[in-house]
Design an enzyme around this catalytic site. Structure first.
Site, PDB file in Angstrom:
ATOM      1  N   GLU A 161       0.789  -1.239   0.000  1.00 26.66           N
ATOM      2  CA  GLU A 161       0.000   0.000   0.000  1.00 26.66           C
ATOM      3  C   GLU A 161       0.820   1.287   0.000  1.00 26.66           C
ATOM      4  OE1 GLU A 161      -2.736  -0.449   3.275  1.00 26.66           O
ATOM      5  OE2 GLU A 161      -3.745  -2.140   2.345  1.00 26.66           O
ATOM      6  N   GLU A 274      -6.100 -10.790  -1.411  1.00 25.40           N
ATOM      7  CA  GLU A 274      -6.890 -10.579  -0.184  1.00 25.40           C
ATOM      8  C   GLU A 274      -8.385 -10.559  -0.496  1.00 25.40           C
ATOM      9  OE1 GLU A 274      -5.459  -7.292   2.205  1.00 25.40           O
ATOM     10  OE2 GLU A 274      -3.369  -7.741   1.756  1.00 25.40           O
TER      11      GLU A 274
HETATM   12  C1  XIL Z   1      -6.139  -6.603   8.378  1.00 26.02           C
HETATM   13  C2  XIL Z   1      -6.372  -7.826   9.268  1.00 26.02           C
HETATM   14  O1  XIL Z   1      -7.249  -8.694   8.603  1.00 26.02           O
HETATM   15  C3  XIL Z   1      -6.957  -7.398  10.584  1.00 26.02           C
HETATM   16  O2  XIL Z   1      -7.046  -8.508  11.470  1.00 26.02           O
HETATM   17  C4  XIL Z   1      -6.093  -6.310  11.213  1.00 26.02           C
HETATM   18  O3  XIL Z   1      -6.690  -5.851  12.406  1.00 26.02           O
HETATM   19  C5  XIL Z   1      -5.894  -5.158  10.254  1.00 26.02           C
HETATM   20  O4  XIL Z   1      -5.346  -5.650   9.033  1.00 26.02           O
HETATM   21  N1  XIL Z   1      -5.005  -4.825   3.719  1.00 26.02           N
HETATM   22  C6  XIL Z   1      -3.959  -5.598   4.135  1.00 26.02           C
HETATM   23  C7  XIL Z   1      -4.136  -6.502   5.306  1.00 26.02           C
HETATM   24  O5  XIL Z   1      -2.922  -5.630   3.467  1.00 26.02           O
HETATM   25  O6  XIL Z   1      -2.944  -6.663   6.022  1.00 26.02           O
HETATM   26  C8  XIL Z   1      -5.245  -6.019   6.223  1.00 26.02           C
HETATM   27  O7  XIL Z   1      -5.443  -7.017   7.217  1.00 26.02           O
HETATM   28  C9  XIL Z   1      -6.504  -5.744   5.446  1.00 26.02           C
HETATM   29  C10 XIL Z   1      -6.270  -4.697   4.386  1.00 26.02           C
END
Ligand code: XIL
Length: 371
Positions: A161, A274
């Protein structure tokens, strides 16, 4: 053995078999077999799953996934909470789980603005570190974490990101301190991260990962420019992760195809890293963890048949796009295993709160079988 006892044991055995049957979904096809000829398929695993405290979720992962990502336990905050303190136990359990099940193990993530402890960006007096000091922390972190799992974690989200939705650089401490506000140095933190990750494990695949590449062409174009920059400097980058935190109305098929084809045209592997789909249609659509929570994405209609049907149709549509572009896509990873433990509310995954495959699961399988 008396009759009563025999009957009880037989009853328990039936119950046990029944429960295992439902939870592991033994009667449904395994996703990793369904997509075997197309791409790896997997999910993000949390600590309870990899340490044996959620055996039903583990059974789903074992049956269905050929690749895994650590949901949180390799993030800087978890694995390296203090300058001289590394917390390896959860990450070790995660890697051991993947090895036991012969899965492609992904490390997530090395350099990110979120879930990074305050000490990285601030000294004891509350002042920001110098550029050199921050680069030194980054190097130490990457060499140590990637080095520990050398040869075992096969791919790393090196930078997560770093771009803003409009295609400019995201304003982070990494950029501000290492980039020093100079356009010439805007990629410096990213280039160094990739350089050190490669040094720490020359055989590991290295990825750039972001959300919204499928909804903002400007952001996707910026990721393409970043890949070209890294490659022009001889740095290794193997893939770009499209996070794909989607919704019932986004991304558009066109936006998703634009992202897949323009990233693939640079020569990198494209992966969906994701995947989840929020059923709540109002509000913020991005995946900035500062703006997304279970509450903000909650959907009171999540369990309704109508919602489940919409979700199934949406998953089918997305998988038909992914399958159409399977030559460019190496992996599709869901962000979680089942709805109860998802980071967002509503009904975002293929397995429900009680571990049962949902209509969306069957829609995805059918999409694959129809191709
Ligand atoms: C999220 C996790 O799922 C949560 O448990 C945590 O509290 C916050 O992060 N983008 C990403 C992930 O790259 O690492 C994130 O994961 C969700 C958005």
């Amino acid at each position: 053995m008396n009759m009563k006892k025999t009957v009880t044991i037989a009853g328990l055995a039936i119950l046990w078999i029944g429960a295992a049957h439902v939870t592991a979904g033994q009667d449904v096809p395994a996703l990793k077999d369904v997509f075997k000829a197309d791409f790896l398929i997997g999910g993000a695993l949390n600590r309870n799953l990899v340490t044996g405290r959620d055996p039903n979720a583990a059974a789903i992962a074992e049956k269905h996934f050929s690749t895994i990502t650590a949901e949180n336990d390799l993030k800087w905050q978890r694995v390296h909470p203090q300058p001289d303190q590394y917390n390896w136990e959860p990450a070790d359990s995660y890697v051991a789980f993947g090895e036991r099940n012969k899965m492609f193990i992904v490390g997530h993530c090395l350099v990110w603005h979120a879930q990074t402890p305050r000490w990285v960006f601030q000294d004891d007096a509350g002042n920001p570190p110098t550029r050199d000091a921050l680069l030194a922390s980054m190097k130490d972190h990457i060499m140590t974490v990637v080095g520990r799992y050398q040869g075992r974690i096969k791919g790393w989200d090196v930078v997560n990101e770093a771009l803003a939705d409009n295609g400019t650089m995201r304003d982070t401490q990494w950029l501000r301190i290492i980039g020093e506000g100079s356009p010439d140095k805007k990629y410096d933190h990213i280039e160094n991260a990739f350089r050190w990750a490669h040094e720490a494990d020359p055989n590991a695949e290295l990825y750039y990962n972001d959300f919204g590449l499928e909804t903002s062409k400007a952001k996707c174009d910026a990721a393409v420019a970043l890949v070209k920059d890294l490659r022009s400097k001889g740095l290794r980058i193997d893939g770009v992760g499209i996070q794909l935190h989607g919704g019932l109305m986004h991304p558009s098929v066109e936006g998703l195809e634009y992202a897949i084809t323009s990233l693939a045209a640079t020569g990198v592997k494209v992966m969906v890293t994701e995947l989840d789909i929020r059923t709540q249609s109002r509000g913020y659509r991005g995946a900035d963890i500062g703006q997304v929570s279970r509450a903000s994405t909650n959907d009171p209609t999540a369990a309704a048949a109508e919602t489940q049907k919409k979700l199934a149709d949406r998953y089918a549509e997305i998988f038909s796009v992914l399958l159409k572009h399977k030559k460019d896509i190496t992996r599709v990873t869901f962000w979680g295993v089942y709805d109860r433990t998802s980071w967002i509310g509503g009904s975002p995954l293929l397995f429900d709160r009680d571990y049962r495959p949902k209509e969306a699961f069957f829609a995805v399988v059918k999409t694959a079988q129809q191709q």
